[in-house]
Design an enzyme around this catalytic site. Structure first.
Site, short mmCIF file in Angstrom:
data_model
loop_
_atom_site.label_atom_id
_atom_site.label_comp_id
_atom_site.label_asym_id
_atom_site.label_seq_id
_atom_site.Cartn_x
_atom_site.Cartn_y
_atom_site.Cartn_z
N ARG A 51 -20.54 32.96 21.06
CA ARG A 51 -20.84 31.60 21.90
C ARG A 51 -22.20 31.23 21.91
O ARG A 51 -23.11 31.94 21.77
CB ARG A 51 -20.34 32.00 23.50
N ASP A 53 -24.99 28.42 23.92
CA ASP A 53 -25.08 27.64 24.89
C ASP A 53 -25.19 26.27 24.73
O ASP A 53 -25.08 25.70 23.61
CB ASP A 53 -26.43 28.11 25.52
N TYR A 112 -29.91 33.96 13.53
CA TYR A 112 -30.39 32.52 14.05
C TYR A 112 -31.64 31.89 13.53
O TYR A 112 -32.46 32.70 13.02
CB TYR A 112 -30.66 32.54 15.65
N ARG A 199 -33.90 32.81 22.56
CA ARG A 199 -34.82 31.88 23.09
C ARG A 199 -35.99 32.52 24.24
O ARG A 199 -37.10 31.86 24.15
CB ARG A 199 -33.85 30.99 23.92
#
Lengths: 249, 249
Positions: A51, A53, A112, A199
């Site tokens: 998932r 954000d 990522y 992050r």
């Protein structure tokens, strides 16, 4: 029943995130399920490898969907893309997979990319695509800090307070910092990540890049096992879900 | 009077092009002049190294402006960027230049990048930033075709019918075709270009990349000195003004 795997690209800006929300706010999952309904008259659930954000982009999200009848995968991709218009979501490829293949549960790796634009001027062409900072960042110093986070660690300090994972322990396989023109690119790879982990790591490494923190401070933050000991959460708009890895590959 | 040179980045999508229009439709020139008026209370004219058409982007447009009083260049850049918000135009740097320095007339070289995305799926993240084509392109074949356009030539076949240049002769210094992931990047450099020259060359090379044309067909189109003999005009959204060259550099 026939199951298909899609690779999906999206601009996260207009969406509340990957996951369909009860309130009906736009989500990437809803966009795909609505397009699949339009082309097949079937109410299906799309499962993602991970998932994302609100505001987070994807260049290689991997999902699967189970249909009641067999489709030519290329025609299914074309039909979904047709019905997705004008939304910034696109199916890049579609392949048939086994009945028990699962985008999330079969996945053994995710990676990522995080992009930081370092310059005084705000982004014009890359607006919404990068974290824009007005200061310089030392990529070499950031890499030394990043190295402290590699391997199997308790990432409590880098985990969102709302994170629902059972364990804060994860194995970080890659955390690479590169300068690309006036951008810093941070690549992160692991079997799986905690909520906001990338992050939060980026926000912490940005402190190192500014010379406010040393690599030892990163180690201390990790060892504190306390979210407040690490740096701030970097904005969603710089983050891209790049790809997922499966055992058959 | 003090004169400043700016490097400017912009997203061409919302603009009718570089040049201010009498009708008041949005232009990049107007955006900059309006921002300069807001920060200096002066009505100034901004001169560009090259005018870009509607929808064409810039990463390195070079412009100059003459102010009635001296500014700290960095503060001038900051002030202009502040007043440009939320428009997708940004001043990347500002330097003082001589009274007789002119962004257009002093310029001795310009270079452009053209991006073609080759894949079945439409662009989600690069929408409005690339020419999206659903077919494969052979970059090596395109380079062979591109080589036929190098040097000093009569580019009548690659010139917009509305082109106002006195002569159709230009010297093309570079025309390089590279594959970058699922994109084709075409770089073009010359002292100056005719109107639509880059987009008309790209539209022609796309025919070569699809194997509809050979390199000899490119030579024949050039020799015909007739716009209808060359390929179609590639869309504005794939074109980027990358930079301008001046004698002092």
């Amino acid at each position: 029943m026939p199951r298909y795997r899609f690779t999906v690209e999206y601009d996260g800006a207009p969406y509340s995130g990957w996951q369909r929300q009860k309130s009906g706010v736009p989500s990437v999952q809803q966009a795909l399920e609505t397009a699949l309904l339009a082309c097949s008259q079937e109410e299906v659930t799309v499962h993602a490898s991970g998932r994302t954000d609100a505001g987070v982009h994807a260049r290689g999200q991997v999902v699967h969907v189970t249909m009641s009848k067999a489709w030519n995968p290329y025609r299914l991709m074309q039909a979904v893309n047709f019905h997705l218009k004008p939304q910034p979501v696109a199916v890049l490829d579609a392949v048939p997979v086994a009945d028990d293949w699962h985008a999330r549960f079969s996945c053994i790796g995710r990676w990522y990319l995080y992009r930081i634009l370092c310059r005084t001027a705000p982004p014009a062409l890359e607006r919404g695509r990068v974290w824009s900072v007005a200061y310089a960042l030392d990529a070499d110093a950031m890499q030394l800090g990043a190295n402290r986070l590699l391997g199997t660690q308790d990432f409590t300090s880098f985990r969102a307070s709302l994170c629902q994972a059972d364990s804060p322990v994860r194995t970080l396989d890659r955390l690479e910092v590169a300068r690309v023109g006036d951008e810093i690119h941070i690549t992160a790879a692991a079997r799986s990540f905690l909520h906001h982990q990338v992050r939060n790591m980026v926000g912490t490494l940005a402190l190192v890049g500014q010379k406010k923190w040393t690599a030892d401070d990163v180690t201390a933050a990790l060892e504190a096992k306390d979210r407040s000991a690490a740096g701030p959460t970097a904005p969603a708009e710089g983050l891209y879900f790049m790809g997922a890895v499966y055992p058959e590959e």
